[in-house]
Design an enzyme around this catalytic site. Structure first.
Site, PDB file in Angstrom:
ATOM      1  N   VAL A   1      16.757  -4.626  23.340  1.00  0.00           N
ATOM      2  CA  VAL A   1      16.543  -5.383  24.402  1.00  0.00           C
ATOM      3  C   VAL A   1      15.645  -4.490  25.266  1.00  0.00           C
ATOM      4  CG1 VAL A   1      17.375  -7.054  25.944  1.00  0.00           C
ATOM      5  CG2 VAL A   1      18.468  -6.902  23.879  1.00  0.00           C
TER       6      VAL A   1
ATOM      7  N   LYS B   1      25.797   7.228  33.721  1.00  0.00           N
ATOM      8  CA  LYS B   1      26.667   7.783  34.571  1.00  0.00           C
ATOM      9  C   LYS B   1      26.925   7.168  35.674  1.00  0.00           C
ATOM     10  CE  LYS B   1      22.440   9.880  34.425  1.00  0.00           C
ATOM     11  NZ  LYS B   1      21.408  10.495  33.651  1.00  0.00           N
TER      12      LYS B   1
ATOM     13  N   VAL C   1      27.235  12.426  30.326  1.00  0.00           N
ATOM     14  CA  VAL C   1      27.867  13.785  31.112  1.00  0.00           C
ATOM     15  C   VAL C   1      27.394  14.947  30.443  1.00  0.00           C
ATOM     16  CG1 VAL C   1      29.808  15.142  32.206  1.00  0.00           C
ATOM     17  CG2 VAL C   1      29.837  12.606  31.869  1.00  0.00           C
TER      18      VAL C   1
ATOM     19  N   GLY D   1      10.405  14.189  31.133  1.00  0.00           N
ATOM     20  CA  GLY D   1      11.575  13.012  30.910  1.00  0.00           C
ATOM     21  C   GLY D   1      12.919  13.423  31.191  1.00  0.00           C
TER      22      GLY D   1
ATOM     23  N   ASP E   1      23.221  12.561  40.894  1.00  0.00           N
ATOM     24  CA  ASP E   1      23.495  12.391  39.359  1.00  0.00           C
ATOM     25  C   ASP E   1      24.604  13.242  38.874  1.00  0.00           C
ATOM     26  OD1 ASP E   1      22.309  12.013  36.411  1.00  0.00           O
ATOM     27  OD2 ASP E   1      22.525  14.171  36.788  1.00  0.00           O
TER      28      ASP E   1
ATOM     29  N   LYS F   1      28.561  12.628  37.302  1.00  0.00           N
ATOM     30  CA  LYS F   1      29.110  13.102  36.100  1.00  0.00           C
ATOM     31  C   LYS F   1      30.543  13.775  36.520  1.00  0.00           C
ATOM     32  CE  LYS F   1      24.556  13.705  34.267  1.00  0.00           C
ATOM     33  NZ  LYS F   1      23.237  14.546  34.448  1.00  0.00           N
TER      34      LYS F   1
END
Ligand code: HSE
Length: 393
Positions: free
Chosen positions: A36, A96, A123, A178, A192, A196
């Site tokens: 999807v 996360k 993580v 990326g 971010d 984590k």
């Protein structure tokens, strides 16, 4: 032989493609039936009939027993994960933010519906820290867990410190490769690694802490003065999350840039690599090192979770069982360096003590002791451009 996994996958970005590349190399008794995706116009490397934009093609398909959720949007990811778990499908996710924000509810849903949600890929990319916390350290007393949990900011800091690259250039490179989030503020602002950290803390100490209640300062206001200051003292700056049991039954959590000496094991963790440093009562110090971002490293963690589902693996959240006494605290004293632009900031921020002061025309800083609660309540002020705070030994 284990049950065949029929997978519906949400998202086919960097991690999705990385996972697919790895899956192709093995015969794992699994099939990806549908992907999807959000953007049907984007050119894909697989036949068009495998793709759909309709989530129901996966969620309402009784043949699909496993959902792999690798999308960006945490709210949509939560709805997908919840629906899937409630309809008897197991889920592997690398989101996360979604997991950190909803972990308690997701744990309850797993229990109620007898389904499993695994998220090793969420993580520290390829480092198997969640499963180790669950299975290996389940009877350990953990003094602290810290490390480098964000590949992009570490990549940027490495390029700045080792190659004299500019912040903007290094950030652009991290995006091209990326590693960075779609909104890179999540990386460089320390959000971010905070998500984590919240997940790690849950498996290490059996606590659920809403990430909004955890302090994160980032490297987005770092400037040349701070870099020069660090280099002159032989330090590197790294963005570090910390979970630490401070005194009996209290755990402190925060994410701050930190000046590291060369004898710190994290000093040489460079580029998109991550490192997790576990300090335990009996095992003593242990260090996990590996790639924390990128399609193949993260894809390998996702694949390991998928493979674990074939033998019915689920997290037991073992530390939660006798964790009722453990409390999250923000009352904690630490030493910081604060570079500031405007003198009035020192009237507004209360230091417990100041051990060093520098006052130049274009460079002013103080080093002193401060309570974490004070940083939390003044975080907007500290975050203003012209200021930069980092923990110091
Ligand atoms: N943006 C994240 C990082 C990706 O740079 O670490 C892996 O979670």
């Amino acid at each position: 032989m284990s049950e065949k996994l029929i997978i519906g996958m949400f998202g086919f970005g960097v991690v999705g493609q990385g996972l697919y590349d790895i899956i192709k190399t093995k015969d794992l008794n699994l099939e990806i039936k549908k992907f999807v995706i959000k953007n049907p116009e984007k050119k894909r490397t697989l036949p068009a009939e495998l793709f759909t934009t309709d989530p129901e093609a996966v969620l309402s398909d009784p043949e699909i027993n496993t959902v792999v959720e690798l999308i960006d949007n945490a709210d949509v990811a939560f709805e997908i994960t919840k629906r899937a778990l409630q309809s008897g499908k197991n889920v592997v996710s690398a989101n996360k933010k979604m997991i950190a924000t909803h972990l308690e509810e997701l744990t309850n849903i797993q229990q109620e519906y007898g389904t499993s949600l695994l998220y090793e890929g969420a993580v520290c990319g390829s480092i198997p820290i969640i499963r180790n916390l669950e299975e290996y350290y389940d009877n350990e007393l953990l003094h602290s867990i810290s490390g480098i949990f964000n590949g992009s900011s570490n990549y940027i800091l490495s390029k700045i410190f080792n190659e004299d690259q500019s912040y903007d250039n290094a950030l652009r490179k991290a995006q091209e490769l990326g590693f960075a989030e779609t909104d890179p503020t999540l990386d460089v602002g320390g959000y971010d690694p905070k998500y984590k950290l919240a997940i790690v803390a849950s498996h290490a100490y059996g606590i659920y802490v809403n990430p909004d209640e955890i302090l994160n300062l980032g490297i987005n206001t770092l400037d040349n003065q701070d870099i020069r200051f660090a280099k002159e003292k032989g330090f590197k700056i790294k963005l570090l999350p910390l979970a630490k049991e401070t005194s009996d039954k209290q755990v402190v959590l925060y994410v701050l840039p930190k000046f590291l000496r060369s004898d710190n094991i994290l000093y040489n963790v460079e580029n998109e690599n991550n490192g997790v440093l576990v300090k335990a009562a009996f095992a003593d110090e242990q260090f996990f090192y590996g790639k924390g971002a990128g399609g193949h490293p993260t894809g390998s963690a996702v694949l390991s979770d998928i493979a674990a589902l074939r033998y019915g693996y689920r997290y037991e959240y073992k530390k939660h069982i006798d964790a009722s006494q453990i409390r999250y605290t923000t009352d904690y004293e630490l030493s910081v360096y604060l570079r500031y632009a405007n003198d009035s900031i020192l009237e507004q921020i209360e230091f417990l003590s100041i051990s060093e002061r520098f006052y130049g025309e274009n460079f002013k800083y103080v080093i002193g002791k401060i309570n974490l609660n004070e940083i939390i309540s003044k975080r907007e002020l500290i975050n203003q451009s012209g200021n930069f705070m980092a923990e110091i030994l």
